[in-house]
Scaffold this active site. Structure first.
Site, PDB file in Angstrom:
ATOM      1  N   GLN A  98       0.829  -1.203   0.000  1.00 49.43           N
ATOM      2  CA  GLN A  98       0.000   0.000   0.000  1.00 49.43           C
ATOM      3  C   GLN A  98       0.866   1.256   0.000  1.00 49.43           C
ATOM      4  O   GLN A  98       1.815   1.370   0.789  1.00 49.43           O
ATOM      5  CB  GLN A  98      -0.913   0.029   1.220  1.00 49.43           C
ATOM      6  CG  GLN A  98      -1.931   1.168   1.168  1.00 49.43           C
ATOM      7  CD  GLN A  98      -2.683   1.358   2.474  1.00 49.43           C
ATOM      8  OE1 GLN A  98      -2.110   1.790   3.467  1.00 49.43           O
ATOM      9  NE2 GLN A  98      -3.968   1.037   2.469  1.00 49.43           N
ATOM     10  N   TYR A 179      -6.138  10.394   5.469  1.00 47.35           N
ATOM     11  CA  TYR A 179      -4.809  10.725   4.961  1.00 47.35           C
ATOM     12  C   TYR A 179      -4.912  11.595   3.712  1.00 47.35           C
ATOM     13  O   TYR A 179      -5.975  12.072   3.360  1.00 47.35           O
ATOM     14  CB  TYR A 179      -4.003   9.442   4.761  1.00 47.35           C
ATOM     15  CG  TYR A 179      -3.823   8.708   6.068  1.00 47.35           C
ATOM     16  CD1 TYR A 179      -3.231   9.338   7.164  1.00 47.35           C
ATOM     17  CD2 TYR A 179      -4.287   7.407   6.250  1.00 47.35           C
ATOM     18  CE1 TYR A 179      -3.094   8.692   8.384  1.00 47.35           C
ATOM     19  CE2 TYR A 179      -4.151   6.757   7.471  1.00 47.35           C
ATOM     20  CZ  TYR A 179      -3.558   7.408   8.528  1.00 47.35           C
ATOM     21  OH  TYR A 179      -3.428   6.779   9.745  1.00 47.35           O
TER      22      TYR A 179
END
Length: 355
Positions: A98, A179
Site C-alpha cells: 500500500q 490521509y
C-alpha cells in the site's frame, strides 16, 4: 462461509481464496524506513490469505507522519521489501504494497528532515499524535501548491515502480482514513479555490491523477484503490455531497480498469450499494467491527467479491486454517499493536496446530 474458499482472479493473478489481509500500520520499520528484520516473517506467516495488503509505505519522505513506518522510494527500501515479497511468494502467497501519504496527519519530530506536514489546505486536524517524546498536538500543515501537488503525483508514480521492483504483485493506493488523498476529498479539510478544491470534480482530481499516473507506470491490473466514505478519521468529513462525490470518483476510477476497489465501510449502506452498482471490477469490503460469523455475508449478498480483515489476521497467522476447521481464534492484544519489541505481538501469535 463456503464462498470464502473460491479461487477468484484479481487483475491477472489467481488467488487461493476470497479472504484479504487488510493494511495495518505496525510501526516496526528501521529508522531509515526499511522494513524491520521480522517483517518478512510476519507477512509470510499470513501467506495463506488470498491476498495480503501491507501496511502503508510512504512514497516520499514528505509522506511520513508516524514513527517507524516503512518507505518505498529508496534502493534500501526496495531491498527490504524484496525480502518480504520473496518470503510471501515462497509460501505461495500474493502481496500488494500500500502507498500511503499521510498528509497533515504528521509531526515534524517523526520524520528524518523534521518537515512541516502538508495538506490541501492549512487546516490542522485538531488531534494529537505519538512521537518519541510522547503525545504532541499536530501542527498546522503547509497547503500544497499546484507545483507541489504535481511532485506528489510523481512521487506516487515513482513509489509504484519501486513496489514492482521490490517484487510485489501490485500496489494499493490509500485514498482513505483521513490521509492525504482523503483530505482532498473532504469539505472540512479542503477549502482550496483552485483546480483541486471546491466542486466534487476538483476535490476528486488528485485521487484520479494519482491513479492514472500509477496505472500508466505499472499497468491497471496491478493497482487497487482504497476509500472510506464518511469515515471521519483525522477530522475529514466529505459533507452532505458524500454519496455524489463517491459516485463520481468510483465511476471515473472504474474506467481505468483497476484490479480492485477496497472499501473501508463504516455503515452507510446506500453509499456501498451505489459503489457496488458503479464499480464493474473486483470489490473488496472491510466492515468495521464485523463479527467473524458474518464474514461472508457481503459475498452471499453480492455486495463484495472479496472481504478484508484487520485484527483477525493480525492475531491469527493461520486464520484460513482456523476458519476452515471452525476452531477458536487468538484474541488480538491492542497494547502490542505499535510496540516495537521484537516478536512481541507481531510474530509470536500461535498457530492452532501449535497450541
Amino acid at each position: 462461509m463456503k464462498k470464502l474458499w473460491d479461487q477468484p482472479k484479481l487483475g491477472n493473478i489467481e488467488l487461493s481464496n476470497r479472504l484479504v489481509m487488510a493494511p495495518m500500520t505496525r510501526s516496526r520499520a528501521e529508522l531509515n524506513g526499511v522494513p524491520g528484520s521480522l517483517a518478512a516473517k510476519y507477512y509470510s506467516q499470513r501467506a495463506s490469505m488470498g491476498l495480503i495488503i501491507t501496511e502503508g509505505a510512504q512514497p516520499s519522505a514528505a509522506g511520513q507522519g508516524y514513527l517507524k513506518t516503512p518507505g518505498i522510494y529508496t534502493n534500501d527500501h526496495i531491498s527490504g521489501w524484496r525480502r518480504v515479497t520473496d518470503a510471501v511468494h515462497e509460501k505461495g502467497g500474493k502481496i500488494f504494497i500500500q502507498l500511503m501519504h499521510v498528509g497533515r496527519m504528521a509531526h515534524p519530530d517523526n520524520t528524518p528532515a523534521h518537515h512541516q506536514p502538508v495538506a490541501p489546505s492549512a487546516i490542522a486536524p485538531n488531534e494529537k499524535i505519538f512521537t518519541a517524546t510522547g503525545m504532541q498536538s499536530i501542527p498546522t500543515p503547509h497547503a500544497l501548491s499546484e507545483q507541489e501537488i504535481q511532485q506528489t503525483i510523481a512521487d506516487y508514480r515513482h513509489g509504484a515502480a519501486a513496489v514492482i521492483e521490490a517484487g510485489a504483485d501490485g500496489v494499493e493506493i490509500h485514498g482513505a482514513n483521513g490521509y492525504l488523498i482523503h483530505q482532498f476529498l473532504g469539505q472540512s479539510s479542503n477549502v482550496r479555490q483552485d483546480n483541486y478544491g471546491g466542486s466534487i470534480q476538483n476535490r476528486a482530481r488528485l485521487a484520479l491523477e494519482i491513479a492514472r499516473a500509477v496505472t500508466d507506470e505499472i499497468g491497471p491490473e496491478r493497482v487497487g484503490f482504497r476509500v472510506s466514505p464518511l469515515n471521519l478519521l483525522g477530522g475529514v468529513n466529505e459533507g452532505p455531497e458524500a454519496k455524489d462525490l463517491y459516485h463520481y470518483l468510483v465511476t471515473e476510477l472504474n474506467q481505468l480498469n483497476l484490479a480492485y476497489l477496497h472499501v473501508m465501510h463504516v455503515g452507510h449502506e446506500d453509499i456501498l450499494a451505489d459503489i457496488r452498482h458503479a464499480w464493474q471490477h473486483s470489490l473488496i469490503v472491510n466492515r468495521a467491527g464485523r463479527p467473524i460469523e458474518e464474514l461472508s455475508d457481503d459475498l452471499n449478498n453480492n455486495l463484495a467479491d472479496l472481504v478484508s480483515v484487520g485484527n483477525f489476521s493480525l492475531a491469527n497467522p493461520d486464520l484460513v486454517t482456523r476458519l476452515k476447521k471452525k476452531v477458536a481464534l487468538n484474541e488480538p492484544n491492542p497494547k502490542t499493536f505499535y510496540v516495537d519489541d521484537g516478536p512481541l505481538g507481531y510474530t509470536d501469535y500461535p498457530e492452532w496446530s501449535k497450541i
